[in-house]
Design an enzyme around this catalytic site. Sequence first.
Site, PDB file in Angstrom:
ATOM      1  N   CYS A  35     -36.776 -73.551 -38.412  1.00 10.46           N
ATOM      2  CA  CYS A  35     -36.756 -72.071 -38.522  1.00 10.46           C
ATOM      3  C   CYS A  35     -37.932 -71.739 -39.929  1.00 10.46           C
ATOM      4  O   CYS A  35     -38.202 -72.805 -40.264  1.00 10.46           O
ATOM      5  CB  CYS A  35     -35.415 -71.711 -39.295  1.00 10.46           C
ATOM      6  N   GLY A  62     -40.337 -70.752 -35.849  1.00  7.30           N
ATOM      7  CA  GLY A  62     -39.289 -70.247 -34.928  1.00  7.30           C
ATOM      8  C   GLY A  62     -39.764 -68.737 -34.316  1.00  7.30           C
ATOM      9  O   GLY A  62     -40.361 -67.948 -34.785  1.00  7.30           O
ATOM     10  N   ASN A 136     -33.007 -72.381 -43.024  1.00  6.80           N
ATOM     11  CA  ASN A 136     -33.858 -73.439 -42.282  1.00  6.80           C
ATOM     12  C   ASN A 136     -32.793 -74.864 -42.549  1.00  6.80           C
ATOM     13  O   ASN A 136     -32.740 -75.075 -43.722  1.00  6.80           O
ATOM     14  CB  ASN A 136     -35.121 -73.540 -42.919  1.00  6.80           C
ATOM     15  N   GLY A 137     -32.579 -75.538 -41.463  1.00  5.36           N
ATOM     16  CA  GLY A 137     -32.095 -76.932 -41.438  1.00  5.36           C
ATOM     17  C   GLY A 137     -30.785 -76.991 -40.639  1.00  5.36           C
ATOM     18  O   GLY A 137     -30.635 -76.034 -39.747  1.00  5.36           O
TER      19      GLY A 137
END
Length: 497
Positions: A35, A62, A136-137
């Site tokens: 992302c 993304g 993000n992650g």
Amino acid sequence: MSDERLTNAGFRGKGLGLRERREPFAPGESPKCECGVFGVYAPGQEVARIAYFGLFQLQHRGQESAGIAVADGERVQVHRDMGLISQVFDEERIASMHGHIAIGHTRYSTSGSSKLCNAQPILGRCSEGEIAMGHNGNLVNAIGLRRVLEQQGMEFSTTVDSEVIVKLLAALSDLPLANALPQLMQRLEGAYSIVACTPQKLIGFRDPHGVRPLCIGRLNNRGWVLASETCALPVVGAHYVREVEPGEIVIFDETGIREIKTGANSRQAMCVFEFIYLARPDSHLMGKSVYTVRRRMGNLLAQEYPAKADLVIGVPDSGIPAAIGYAEASRIPYGEGLIRNRYIHRTFIQPDQRMREMGVRMKFTPLPETLRGKRIVVVEDSIVRGTTTRNLIHVLREAGAREIHMRVSSPPYMWPCFYGIDTPDRDKLIASRLTVDEICEYIGADTLGYLSLDNVFKAVGISRKHFCAACFDGKYPIKIPKDMKLTKLALEEANEG
Ligand code: AMP
């Protein structure tokens, strides 16, 4: 384009139990990551447009859905939809989003399936009223946390781990935000680089291992920017200040910037695959130019696995810097042997069966004029399943290449990622099943050589102890719960089971 506008009332999501069964990858397609997140705080300016341009630079992280949240001091407004940024936002939409604070998100599904209710930013509540968040992650303890929250009566509208973070923060609403965030982070395990905005604040925070990147930029000496990668800064007129440190929380508001440090005892474990493949080559990570690191990987690859050849080509785009580096060190001429169609992405219209059979040809066209009769070194950044590489070698041979020496600027990819890259099951990772010689035979190359992990770190120029290289060495820096399912549909399946 479907128009989903979120308000304080919540999502028009489909809720749980609705399981959209979808193969993580189309046949022959590689796993997708990740992302991109972006944030901006600029008093007196309309910033939705800035967020749009910033996100545009993060489109590579993304391509399934995109969203922007804007805050104007009183309320937070979110717009998000499936598709590329240019499909989700048009001039009219951007012009209608007013406010001096914004965050944005581009998504590949790594947790939760690819559908609108899982698009971000996600809207929730905190002690300061509304809060929008982009993540993000990947959390490794999302299922357990969600169960506890559900037992406390919280309702969920999505199947992504990011909503667990939003709801956990809501449960801490009796604390001021600056106190709630460190408490929130104590309960989260896994990888998270997060941007968030309340009506009056822009917030960024990063997990104590710093697995995914997040940096701070200065905008016209009056505003601030947060971005997954530095390549998003120049385009909006911002200059790089520094990275958000692992475990750090930064809060921007009318009083300036507030920095809160947490997780002092955790070891840094930045994802080394960001340097190899994920980040854009014009970004800097940990102070290093990604382009230069990739080129150096190519230099070292030529020393580690030389080849007798007439021409070096790279697989566009991510293999190119390492191919240039290989040519440089080997003194074999560099050339272009493959032209890539850059307009194929997740939202690309589904190919029909005839086109699917043509597979990799839709994405890459060989240049027979360059290849015919030659011994070719083909440089690629990684081999994950091996399917794309096998097809590519077939296409190169058809175009007349006499010998193909495959060189990969990373070690064999053997272990799945639990921290934000959507990798297939271990048995689909070709290097976990086959030896290098067997892979060479499977892909149809004459020879195959992988860069060693020692040389990866030599190219990066930073000690190995600051990285996560679990995809290559199987050493996971953040403990993976025994029952953790390696599927982005874990929350969906947990709620059905
Ligand atoms: P394959 O031969 O099918 O393993 O595909 C190898 C290609 O996948 C290389 O071009 C890599 O750059 C690319 N790749 C590696 N990791 C990823 C990822 N996370 N998402 C998309 N492509 C990837």
